[in-house]
Design an enzyme around this catalytic site. Structure first.
Site, mmCIF file in Angstrom:
data_model
loop_
_atom_site.group_PDB
_atom_site.id
_atom_site.type_symbol
_atom_site.label_atom_id
_atom_site.label_comp_id
_atom_site.label_asym_id
_atom_site.label_seq_id
_atom_site.Cartn_x
_atom_site.Cartn_y
_atom_site.Cartn_z
ATOM 1 N N ASP A 177 0.854 -1.192 0.000
ATOM 2 C CA ASP A 177 0.000 0.000 0.000
ATOM 3 C C ASP A 177 0.887 1.237 0.000
ATOM 4 O O ASP A 177 1.551 1.540 0.993
ATOM 5 C CB ASP A 177 -0.895 -0.044 1.245
ATOM 6 N N ILE A 178 0.920 1.961 -1.121
ATOM 7 C CA ILE A 178 1.722 3.180 -1.219
ATOM 8 C C ILE A 178 0.822 4.350 -1.595
ATOM 9 O O ILE A 178 0.189 4.333 -2.653
ATOM 10 C CB ILE A 178 2.890 3.021 -2.225
ATOM 11 N N GLU A 179 0.789 5.348 -0.719
ATOM 12 C CA GLU A 179 -0.109 6.485 -0.913
ATOM 13 C C GLU A 179 0.573 7.837 -0.740
ATOM 14 O O GLU A 179 0.078 8.849 -1.225
ATOM 15 C CB GLU A 179 -1.273 6.409 0.085
ATOM 16 N N LYS A 180 1.688 7.868 -0.019
ATOM 17 C CA LYS A 180 2.327 9.126 0.351
ATOM 18 C C LYS A 180 3.597 9.373 -0.457
ATOM 19 O O LYS A 180 4.282 8.438 -0.880
ATOM 20 C CB LYS A 180 2.688 9.128 1.838
ATOM 21 N N TYR A 217 -2.107 8.869 -8.108
ATOM 22 C CA TYR A 217 -0.755 8.592 -7.618
ATOM 23 C C TYR A 217 -0.078 7.565 -8.523
ATOM 24 O O TYR A 217 1.067 7.743 -8.938
ATOM 25 C CB TYR A 217 -0.823 8.077 -6.181
#
Length: 284
Positions: A177-180, A217
């Site tokens: 999970d990559i969001e930032k 993103y």
């Protein structure tokens, strides 16, 4: 005697009543057309909402925003009634009564769940074991995900996940999970770290991990280098009601309501049916 100069007075004309009426007619027409377009666009959602909600909630207890949310949820679910439907949880959902998590309003079966296991280099989700065991007892297809912190060491993060998560035959592949965006490194360094996490985890579990991210993103930062990985995309666009062809999973709302869980929950659709979902599971 000085001659007086008569100054012409500027006469301001008011818009005619007829002109004003024309604009009222135009705005009324546009409003009605927009309303009809909305109803037509979400017609299935309206039917499901009226069938499953009106006998449970009154206008006094259900806000207009909640109604619109439910209408879109039902519209999307109806269009994917042959697809496997699931949700995702973490410690933030608190205690879950897993025996109540069978359907969305008794109409749409829930088949799978993604559960947060770890975050960063040393965080373990406080309810991971509890949720994992509860979901297994409920016989949901289970997947575990890691929340990636861009400013922490990627290998430590991969080892944190591996230490906490034991996958078995039938479980879904691990999820990154990559969001930032990073604060203390470049995008290029972030991509190197993500690649390292993915490679270490893939080598350990012998399966290619799934990447979770928001659509913007992913498109802006990840598509070029990571398009060979299965995708779980978050897109809450109100007007979207179908999966994109390259999405394995689609998280289409964060405001679903599921029995046994307090508050709102993320809802997801798999690109295939339940049998295809089971085929995606771990094979060892």
């Amino acid at each position: 005697m000085a001659q007086r100069i008569k100054r012409k007075r500027t006469v301001r004309t008011r818009p005619s009543k007829q002109f004003g009426k024309k604009w009222v007619i135009v705005f009324t027409f546009l409003f009605i057309a927009t309303a009809l377009l909305f109803v037509f666009r979400f017609r299935e959602g309206f039917l499901y909402y009226l069938g499953f909600k009106t006998d449970k909630y009154t206008s006094e207890t259900t806000s207009d925003e909640r109604k619109l949310t439910d209408i879109r949820i039902y519209e999307v679910l109806h269009k994917h009634d042959q697809n496997a439907i699931g949700f995702d949880v973490s410690e933030y959902q608190g205690t879950i009564d897993w025996e109540q998590t069978y359907h969305i309003d008794e109409a749409f079966e829930l088949s799978f769940v993604f559960i947060r296991a770890t975050a960063g280099s040393n965080k373990r989700d406080a309810r991971f074991t509890e949720n994992w065991n509860g979901a297994k007892a409920r016989q949901l297809v289970c997947g575990a995900y890691h929340y990636y912190r861009p400013n922490e060491n990627s290998l430590d993060q991969a080892n944190n996940f591996i230490k906490q998560v034991r996958l078995q035959k039938g479980d879904l592949p691990p999820v990154l999970d990559i969001e930032k965006l990073p604060k203390s490194q470049s995008i290029a360094r972030l991509k190197i770290g993500l690649r390292r996490w993915l490679e270490v985890v893939e080598a350990h579990y012998n399966v290619k991990p799934i990447i979770y991210s928001g659509e913007r993103y992913y498109s802006d930062f990840l598509r070029k280098e990571f398009s060979d990985y299965p995708l779980w995309i978050a897109n809450y666009n109100f007007w979207r009601n179908t999966l994109a062809s390259d999405w394995e999973f689609w998280q289409f709302t964060e405001n679903a309501q599921i029995g046994g869980i307090e508050g709102n929950v993320d809802l997801n659709i798999f690109m295939g049916d339940k049998n295809e979902l089971l085929a995606l599971g771990m094979r060892y």
